[in-house]
Design a protein around this motif. Sequence first.
Motif, PDB file in Angstrom:
ATOM      1  N   MET A  20      -0.425  -8.019 -66.576  1.00 46.51           N
ATOM      2  CA  MET A  20      -0.120  -6.649 -66.173  1.00 46.51           C
ATOM      3  C   MET A  20      -1.213  -5.705 -66.661  1.00 46.51           C
ATOM      4  N   PRO A  52       5.593  -6.294 -61.663  1.00 48.08           N
ATOM      5  CA  PRO A  52       6.277  -6.700 -62.903  1.00 48.08           C
ATOM      6  C   PRO A  52       6.282  -5.631 -63.984  1.00 48.08           C
ATOM      7  N   LEU A  89       6.595 -12.780 -63.073  1.00 49.08           N
ATOM      8  CA  LEU A  89       5.258 -13.231 -63.482  1.00 49.08           C
ATOM      9  C   LEU A  89       5.003 -14.674 -63.071  1.00 49.08           C
ATOM     10  N   ARG A  90       6.086 -15.452 -62.944  1.00 42.69           N
ATOM     11  CA  ARG A  90       5.950 -16.852 -62.525  1.00 42.69           C
ATOM     12  C   ARG A  90       5.884 -17.014 -61.010  1.00 42.69           C
ATOM     13  N   PRO A 131       4.099 -14.837 -58.515  1.00 42.07           N
ATOM     14  CA  PRO A 131       3.291 -13.722 -57.993  1.00 42.07           C
ATOM     15  C   PRO A 131       2.886 -13.955 -56.532  1.00 42.07           C
TER      16      PRO A 131
END
Length: 228
Positions: A1, A58, A103-104, A106
Motif C-alpha cells: 500500500m 486495500p 492484498l492476497r 489484487p
Amino acid sequence: MNLKKSIANLTRIEKCIWIGSLSIIFLSSVLSPTADWLSVLTSLIGATALIFVGKGDPLGQLVTIFFGILYAAVSWGFHYYGEMITYLGMTAPSALWALITWLRHPYAECEVKVAALRPRSWLLLLSGAVLVTSLMFFVLRFFGTANLMVSTLSVTTSFLASMLTVLRSPYYALFYAANDIVLIVLWVLASLSNAGYLPMVLCFVVFLVNDLYGFVNWRRMRTQQSTV
C-alpha cells in the motif's frame, strides 16, 4: 500500500466526493456549538475509509480498522452498546480480515479483484445473519442498549456488509448503504437528547452517498475486470 499512489489513483469525481464529504462534516461541526470532537474526527476518518473502499483499494480497509475503534468509543459514550460491540467486535476485525484477503487477491496495485458469490454463499451469509442477530438481540437487551430494535437491525446490516466486503462482492456497498439509513435513524434519536451528536447524523448521510457511489464503481470494476 502506498498513500501517494492511492490518492493519485482517485478520479477527479472521487476526489471531489472525498473533499466534499470532509468539508461537509467539518463545517457542520464548526456550526454546531455542542459538537463532540471525537465524533467529528471519527466521521472524517470514516469518510476517508469509504472513498478508498469504494475504489477497491486495500488502504480503505486499513483506515476502516481505525474508524471502527473510534466509532465504538463514540457509541459507548451514548450507551449504544450494540454499535460499540458491532464495530469493535465485528467491523474492525472483519476489516483486518478483508485487508489480508484483498492484498492476497489484487487486480492492480491499488485495486482488488472483484469476486462473484454463489447461491450457497448467500445462503450461508443469510443464515449467519439470522444467528448473529438473534444472539445479539438478547445481549443488547441485557445491557440495556438504547433504541434496542434499531440497534439490533444495525447488527444485521453491519454483519452482511462486513462479510460481503471480505468476500469482495459489490453488494457489500448496498448493505452498508442500508446500515447507513439505520444509523441515520439511530443518531437522530440520539440527537434529540444531545444536539452534539448532530454531526454524526450528517456523517452517515455522507456515508450513504459514498456507499451508493461505491456500489456503482464496484459494478464498473467487475465489468472492466471481466473484459480484460
